[in-house]
Design an enzyme around this catalytic site. Structure first.
Site, PDB file in Angstrom:
ATOM      1  N   PHE A 114     -32.381 -29.193 -16.884  1.00  0.00           N
ATOM      2  CA  PHE A 114     -32.192 -27.781 -16.592  1.00  0.00           C
ATOM      3  C   PHE A 114     -33.340 -27.335 -15.705  1.00  0.00           C
ATOM      4  CE2 PHE A 114     -32.617 -23.245 -16.977  1.00  0.00           C
ATOM      5  CZ  PHE A 114     -31.319 -22.829 -16.786  1.00  0.00           C
ATOM      6  N   ASP A 124     -41.008 -30.735 -13.706  1.00  0.00           N
ATOM      7  CA  ASP A 124     -40.688 -29.371 -14.120  1.00  0.00           C
ATOM      8  C   ASP A 124     -41.291 -29.161 -15.514  1.00  0.00           C
ATOM      9  OD1 ASP A 124     -39.563 -27.098 -15.201  1.00  0.00           O
ATOM     10  OD2 ASP A 124     -37.557 -27.467 -14.421  1.00  0.00           O
ATOM     11  N   LYS A 150     -42.356 -19.766 -18.014  1.00  0.00           N
ATOM     12  CA  LYS A 150     -42.227 -19.336 -19.420  1.00  0.00           C
ATOM     13  C   LYS A 150     -43.530 -18.867 -20.093  1.00  0.00           C
ATOM     14  CE  LYS A 150     -37.703 -21.017 -20.517  1.00  0.00           C
ATOM     15  NZ  LYS A 150     -37.088 -22.034 -19.657  1.00  0.00           N
TER      16      LYS A 150
HETATM   17  C1  LIG Z   1     -36.217 -22.004 -18.483  1.00  0.00           C
HETATM   18  C2  LIG Z   1     -36.347 -23.150 -17.553  1.00  0.00           C
HETATM   19  C3  LIG Z   1     -36.206 -23.008 -16.158  1.00  0.00           C
HETATM   20  C4  LIG Z   1     -35.775 -21.714 -15.525  1.00  0.00           C
HETATM   21  O1  LIG Z   1     -36.686 -20.696 -15.712  1.00  0.00           O
HETATM   22  P1  LIG Z   1     -36.251 -19.168 -15.394  1.00  0.00           P
HETATM   23  O2  LIG Z   1     -37.525 -18.423 -15.611  1.00  0.00           O
HETATM   24  O3  LIG Z   1     -35.164 -18.812 -16.341  1.00  0.00           O
HETATM   25  O4  LIG Z   1     -35.804 -19.140 -13.987  1.00  0.00           O
HETATM   26  C5  LIG Z   1     -36.439 -24.104 -15.372  1.00  0.00           C
HETATM   27  N1  LIG Z   1     -36.798 -25.300 -15.898  1.00  0.00           N
HETATM   28  C6  LIG Z   1     -36.947 -25.476 -17.224  1.00  0.00           C
HETATM   29  C7  LIG Z   1     -37.358 -26.808 -17.738  1.00  0.00           C
HETATM   30  C8  LIG Z   1     -36.713 -24.420 -18.093  1.00  0.00           C
HETATM   31  O5  LIG Z   1     -36.830 -24.619 -19.408  1.00  0.00           O
END
Ligand SMILES: *Cc1c(COP(=O)(O)O)cnc(C)c1O
Length: 393
Positions: free
Chosen positions: A134, A219, A248
């Site tokens: 994701f 990421d 986050k």
């Molecule tokens: C939540 C998340 C995103 C996206 O972040 P947003 O602030 O919602 O755009 C991207 N990568 C990972 C691993 C995430 O958990």
């Protein structure tokens, strides 16, 4: 306003793109939430991993009050101290790279993908990402997200993306070519079900990227800022990425995202190539600085490691009692409980009993308590979960 009145407002005026629970949250404090009907909830999934050091951490609140009285926002036409200081703090805690600031995880990943294209240039346009990943909801990051459920309704997606099974070195090797600009993966897949990368896999990504002139992007939007017991999850492995992204937990509840790239790679991002109006906003950066100081000064990395180990031990005890628990995965306070069936009902029942956890990928209970948690809160959560599992059997 009553719960009913607030929900009516939403029904009339807010786009219904989230499946919301019929509760209005009015206050957060540390590990607890309070709803408009007077219920107190033990929050073991605070802010979807945003409130990593708990709700309304006093240091963050104080830093925000102080900064709000000085300067809320200044555009990137000028320099501002909080942005520079936060970049330095992050750089010192990772691999010494340079930061670009934005406002979310998706934007941080978007910036990473664009930088990879700029830096590698000449015919390199392909990206490899992993199944179950994701990476966000913008067009590029939803394309990078290798799960078809997020793609439905948006085809055709951006060209150039190839998906490979996670932790599969052979598949990665055969997907590689000269045209690959970057490989992007999560060191622990969050939304995909708390799947932890193997050291062998991350090392293989590093080697294949080096051999093919591609960049390794990690990421760390969900894993970063201490959650796993280290500042960044890659630090559990003997490997150094070219770019990391975070968001986050970085702002302690305030919107912020960041991409950090090795200095020589960062140099490709010259004026005019990428920007964000709110990026590096004084208020958000002041919050980020306070988060890092709180983690450091209150020993929260150590606490995350210790409480994570404690929670996993307690969950393994539950596994002996409840055959519905198949296995437990994760590092530090990023914990996934693999069930043999769907987890949604269990999550709903826990909430009715005053415990918030999450279910992801249908069958994985996700436990991501705040880094300030102590044993008694974990015990309380385990007790509630134990009761709910007993009832459901
Ligand atoms: C939540 C998340 C995103 C996206 O972040 P947003 O602030 O919602 O755009 C991207 N990568 C990972 C691993 C995430 O958990």
């Amino acid at each position: 306003m009553t719960t009913k009145e607030t929900i009516e407002l939403f029904d009339k005026h807010v786009i219904a793109n989230y499946g919301r629970l019929p509760r209005v949250i009015v206050k957060g404090e540390g590990c607890y939430l309070y709803d408009a009907d007077g219920n107190k909830i033990l929050d073991m999934f605070p802010g979807w991993a945003v409130s990593g050091i708990g709700h309304c951490h006093p240091r963050v609140v104080e830093a925000l009050r102080r900064q709000a009285g000085e300067l809320l926002h200044i555009d990137n036409t000028f320099y501002s101290e909080p942005q520079g200081r936060l970049a330095a703090l992050l750089s010192e805690r990772a691999f010494g790279g340079k930061c670009f600031f934005c406002n979310s995880g998706a934007e941080a990943n978007e910036a990473a993908l664009k930088l990879a294209r700029l830096y590698t240039a000449e015919g390199k346009y392909r990206f490899i990402t992993a199944e179950g990943s994701f990476h966000g909801r913008t067009f590029a990051t939803v394309t990078a997200t290798a799960q078809t459920k997020y793609h439905e309704g948006f085809l055709p997606l951006l060209p150039g993306f190839t998906y490979v099974p996670y932790n599969d070195v052979a598949a990665l090797e055969s997907a590689f070519s000269d045209e690959v600009a970057a490989v992007m993966v999560e060191p622990i897949q969050g939304e995909g079900g708390i799947n932890v990368a193997t050291a062998e896999y991350l090392r293989a990504i590093r080697q294949l990227c080096d051999r093919n002139g591609a960049l390794m992007i990690l990421d760390e939007v969900q894993t970063g800022i201490g959650r796993t017991g280290k500042w960044f999850a890659y630090q559990h492995f003997d490997v150094e990425p070219d770019i990391i992204t975070m968001a986050k937990a970085l702002g302690g509840g305030v919107a912020i995202g960041a991409m950090m790239a090795k200095t020589e790679i960062a140099a490709a991002l010259v004026p005019g190539k990428h920007a964000s109006t709110f990026g590096g906003n004084c208020l958000a950066c002041a919050a980020g600085i306070a988060v890092i100081e709180a983690i450091e000064q209150d020993g929260l990395l150590e606490n995350a490691a210790q409480m994570g180990a404690y929670a996993r031990e307690k969950i393994l005890e539950l596994k002996h009692k409840h055959p519905v628990i198949d296995s437990v995965r994760g590092i530090g306070l990023m914990i996934g409980i693999q069930l043999t069936g769907p987890g949604k009902d269990i999550v709903d029942k826990c909430l009715d009993k005053g415990l918030r956890i999450n279910c992801t990928n249908n069958t994985v209970l996700r436990f991501m308590p705040a880094m300030i948690t102590d044993k008694s809160r974990i015990d309380q959560a385990i007790e509630i979960l134990d009761g709910v599992l007993s009832e459901s059997e």
